[in-house]
Design a protein around this motif. Structure first.
Motif, mmCIF file in Angstrom:
data_model
loop_
_atom_site.group_PDB
_atom_site.id
_atom_site.type_symbol
_atom_site.label_atom_id
_atom_site.label_comp_id
_atom_site.label_asym_id
_atom_site.label_seq_id
_atom_site.Cartn_x
_atom_site.Cartn_y
_atom_site.Cartn_z
ATOM 1 N N SER A 160 -65.435 -4.841 -35.595
ATOM 2 C CA SER A 160 -64.009 -4.532 -35.564
ATOM 3 C C SER A 160 -63.645 -3.737 -36.813
ATOM 4 N N CYS A 161 -62.706 -2.822 -36.656
ATOM 5 C CA CYS A 161 -62.243 -1.991 -37.769
ATOM 6 C C CYS A 161 -60.746 -2.220 -37.946
ATOM 7 N N GLY A 162 -60.347 -2.621 -39.148
ATOM 8 C CA GLY A 162 -58.921 -2.854 -39.367
ATOM 9 C C GLY A 162 -58.661 -3.844 -40.481
ATOM 10 N N VAL A 163 -57.535 -4.525 -40.372
ATOM 11 C CA VAL A 163 -57.072 -5.434 -41.418
ATOM 12 C C VAL A 163 -57.895 -6.724 -41.421
ATOM 13 N N THR A 164 -57.666 -7.544 -42.442
ATOM 14 C CA THR A 164 -58.432 -8.788 -42.617
ATOM 15 C C THR A 164 -58.316 -9.702 -41.409
ATOM 16 N N GLN A 165 -57.129 -9.708 -40.757
ATOM 17 C CA GLN A 165 -56.898 -10.595 -39.610
ATOM 18 C C GLN A 165 -57.795 -10.289 -38.423
ATOM 19 N N CYS A 166 -58.472 -9.124 -38.461
ATOM 20 C CA CYS A 166 -59.402 -8.787 -37.381
ATOM 21 C C CYS A 166 -60.583 -9.762 -37.329
ATOM 22 N N GLN A 167 -60.753 -10.548 -38.401
ATOM 23 C CA GLN A 167 -61.802 -11.564 -38.385
ATOM 24 C C GLN A 167 -61.578 -12.556 -37.251
ATOM 25 N N ARG A 186 -73.321 -12.224 -34.062
ATOM 26 C CA ARG A 186 -72.745 -12.046 -35.390
ATOM 27 C C ARG A 186 -71.671 -10.964 -35.339
ATOM 28 N N GLY A 187 -70.913 -10.878 -36.428
ATOM 29 C CA GLY A 187 -69.810 -9.923 -36.458
ATOM 30 C C GLY A 187 -69.830 -9.080 -37.718
ATOM 31 N N ILE A 188 -69.278 -7.874 -37.612
ATOM 32 C CA ILE A 188 -69.118 -6.981 -38.752
ATOM 33 C C ILE A 188 -67.681 -6.487 -38.762
ATOM 34 N N LEU A 189 -66.994 -6.688 -39.886
ATOM 35 C CA LEU A 189 -65.639 -6.185 -40.043
ATOM 36 C C LEU A 189 -65.645 -5.025 -41.027
ATOM 37 N N VAL A 190 -65.176 -3.877 -40.560
ATOM 38 C CA VAL A 190 -64.950 -2.741 -41.459
ATOM 39 C C VAL A 190 -63.490 -2.849 -41.891
ATOM 40 N N GLU A 191 -63.285 -3.427 -43.066
ATOM 41 C CA GLU A 191 -61.927 -3.770 -43.502
ATOM 42 C C GLU A 191 -61.198 -2.557 -44.063
ATOM 43 N N CYS A 192 -60.026 -2.296 -43.518
ATOM 44 C CA CYS A 192 -59.226 -1.153 -43.952
ATOM 45 C C CYS A 192 -57.769 -1.442 -43.641
ATOM 46 N N ALA A 193 -56.917 -1.359 -44.662
ATOM 47 C CA ALA A 193 -55.500 -1.643 -44.477
ATOM 48 C C ALA A 193 -54.734 -0.440 -43.942
ATOM 49 N N ASP A 194 -55.326 0.737 -44.018
ATOM 50 C CA ASP A 194 -54.649 1.949 -43.565
ATOM 51 C C ASP A 194 -54.755 2.105 -42.053
ATOM 52 N N GLU A 195 -53.932 2.998 -41.520
ATOM 53 C CA GLU A 195 -53.981 3.296 -40.098
ATOM 54 C C GLU A 195 -55.324 3.930 -39.745
ATOM 55 N N LEU A 196 -55.935 3.438 -38.666
ATOM 56 C CA LEU A 196 -57.208 3.990 -38.219
ATOM 57 C C LEU A 196 -57.018 4.674 -36.870
ATOM 58 N N GLN A 197 -57.239 5.967 -36.842
ATOM 59 C CA GLN A 197 -57.125 6.726 -35.604
ATOM 60 C C GLN A 197 -58.479 6.791 -34.913
ATOM 61 N N PRO A 198 -58.518 7.118 -33.611
ATOM 62 C CA PRO A 198 -59.777 7.072 -32.845
ATOM 63 C C PRO A 198 -60.949 7.808 -33.485
ATOM 64 N N LEU A 199 -60.707 8.987 -34.056
ATOM 65 C CA LEU A 199 -61.802 9.731 -34.671
ATOM 66 C C LEU A 199 -62.380 8.986 -35.870
ATOM 67 N N ALA A 200 -61.496 8.376 -36.680
ATOM 68 C CA ALA A 200 -61.962 7.614 -37.840
ATOM 69 C C ALA A 200 -62.790 6.412 -37.388
ATOM 70 N N VAL A 201 -62.330 5.718 -36.338
ATOM 71 C CA VAL A 201 -63.072 4.565 -35.816
ATOM 72 C C VAL A 201 -64.430 5.012 -35.281
ATOM 73 N N ALA A 202 -64.460 6.146 -34.574
ATOM 74 C CA ALA A 202 -65.719 6.659 -34.041
ATOM 75 C C ALA A 202 -66.699 6.982 -35.166
ATOM 76 N N LEU A 230 -70.541 -13.365 -40.441
ATOM 77 C CA LEU A 230 -69.539 -12.304 -40.336
ATOM 78 C C LEU A 230 -69.565 -11.504 -41.632
ATOM 79 N N ASP A 231 -70.041 -10.279 -41.564
ATOM 80 C CA ASP A 231 -70.140 -9.414 -42.736
ATOM 81 C C ASP A 231 -68.901 -8.540 -42.843
ATOM 82 N N VAL A 232 -68.442 -8.313 -44.065
ATOM 83 C CA VAL A 232 -67.272 -7.466 -44.316
ATOM 84 C C VAL A 232 -67.693 -6.278 -45.174
ATOM 85 N N VAL A 233 -67.396 -5.070 -44.702
ATOM 86 C CA VAL A 233 -67.698 -3.850 -45.455
ATOM 87 C C VAL A 233 -66.440 -2.980 -45.508
ATOM 88 N N LYS A 234 -66.461 -2.015 -46.381
ATOM 89 C CA LYS A 234 -65.353 -1.069 -46.515
ATOM 90 C C LYS A 234 -65.783 0.295 -45.971
#
Length: 249
Positions: free
Chosen positions: A62-69, A82-98, A199-203
Motif C-alpha cells: 500500500s502507498c499512502g499515509v500511516t493509517q494504510c497499515q 506480509r505487507g509493505i507500506l510505502v509511507e507518504c503524507a503527500d497526494e499520490l497520483q496514479p503515475l507516482a504509485v505506478a 509489515l515493512d515501512v519504507v519511504k
C-alpha cells in the motif's frame, strides 16, 4: 512464485462522500475508511492461487499515509503473508504509485502482480496499465477468470462482444473485475494472526522515486441536484414537452 498485490485505502463504499466547503477535495475527516473493493478481489485471487499450490508467497503493498497499515493488516487477515507500506503524507497520483510499484517489483521480483482494475475514489483505472508499461511486462485488464499453469497465465476478460481469452507469459500484470471472485469474510482469528505478520515501512526516497504531483486539482464540486419530475396525461403531451421545453427532439 511470489505475487504482489497493491491495495488502496479509500472511503468505505457505504459512506456518502461530502465535498469540503472550500472545494479543495473530498472531506474524509471522521469518515470510515476501508480497502478498495476491487483490491479485495485481487487479494482473494492471490490467496486462492496460493491455496492451489501455484503461488508460494503473497505480498500486499500500500502507498499512502500511516493509517494504510490497517488496510494492509486486512489484506494479511484475508491471507497475504506480509505487507509493505510505502509511507507518504503527500497526494499520490496514479503515475507516482505506478513508479513506486515498479521499484518494488524490481526489488521483490514477483512472478505476478494483481491489482484491482480501479479505485472507487478517483475511478482512474490507470495504475495497472502504467505499471505494466514501466516494467515492460505483459498485461491483462478486467480479468473475470485467471488460471496459472506451466509458466503461463490464461486470463478471461469481458469485452463488448463477449469474452476474450488471453495467454500471457510470466511475470505479468493483471487487473481484476468484479466477476473474478467473491472475497471471503475476514474472521477474528485471522485478524489476530495478521497482527503478528511482518509489515515493512519504507519511504519513496528509499526507492528512489519522485512522487511530486503532475496534475493540479483546481476545484471539486458536487453534481447539480436533480429536479423533481412531472407527470403528463398522455404521449402527445410528453412529446410536446420534449420538443418545446427540453428541446431534445
Amino acid at each position: 512464485m511470489k505475487v504482489l498485490v497493491p491495495v488502496k485505502r479509500v472511503v468505505d463504499y457505504n459512506v456518502k462522500v461530502r465535498v469540503k466547503s472550500d472545494g479543495t477535495g473530498v472531506d474524509i475527516a471522521n469518515v470510515k475508511m476501508s480497502m478498495n473493493p476491487f483490491d479485495e478481489i485481487a487479494v482473494e485471487e492471490a490467496v486462492r492461487l496460493k491455496e492451489k499450490g501455484v503461488v508460494t508467497e503473497v505480498i500486499a503493498v500500500s502507498c499512502g499515509v500511516t493509517q494504510c497499515q490497517e488496510t494492509l493488516r486486512t489484506a494479511m487477515a484475508i491471507g497475504a503473508d506480509r505487507g509493505i507500506l510505502v509511507e507518504c503524507a503527500d497526494e499520490l497520483q496514479p503515475l507516482a504509485v505506478a513508479k513506486l510499484l515498479k521499484a518494488l517489483v524490481d526489488k521483490e521480483q514477483p512472478g505476478l502482480i494483481i491489482l484491482g482494475k480501479q479505485a472507487i475514489d478517483d475511478d482512474c483505472n490507470q495504475t495497472g496499465q502504467m505499471l505494466a508499461a514501466l516494467a515492460g511486462l505483459p498485461q491483462a485488464t478486467f480479468a473475470s477468470k485467471v488460471e496459472v499453469a506451466d509458466g503461463k497465465l490464461t486470463c478471461t476478460r469481458e469485452i463488448d462482444g463477449g469474452l476474450e481469452t488471453l495467454s500471457l507469459s510470466l511475470p505479468a500484470v493483471i487487473t481484476t473485475d468484479l466477476r473474478l471472485n467473491e472475497p471471503r469474510y475476514v474472521t477474528l482469528p485471522n485478524i489476530m494472526k495478521a497482527k503478528k505478520k511482518t509489515l515493512d515501512v519504507v519511504k519513496p526516497a528509499d526507492l528512489g522515486v519522485d512522487v511530486t504531483p503532475r496534475i493540479k486539482t483546481l476545484n471539486v464540486s458536487e453534481p447539480p441536484k436533480r429536479g423533481a419530475g412531472i407527470k403528463v396525461p398522455d404521449v402527445a403531451t410528453l412529446v410536446a414537452k420534449l420538443k418545446n421545453e427540453a428541446k431534445v427532439i
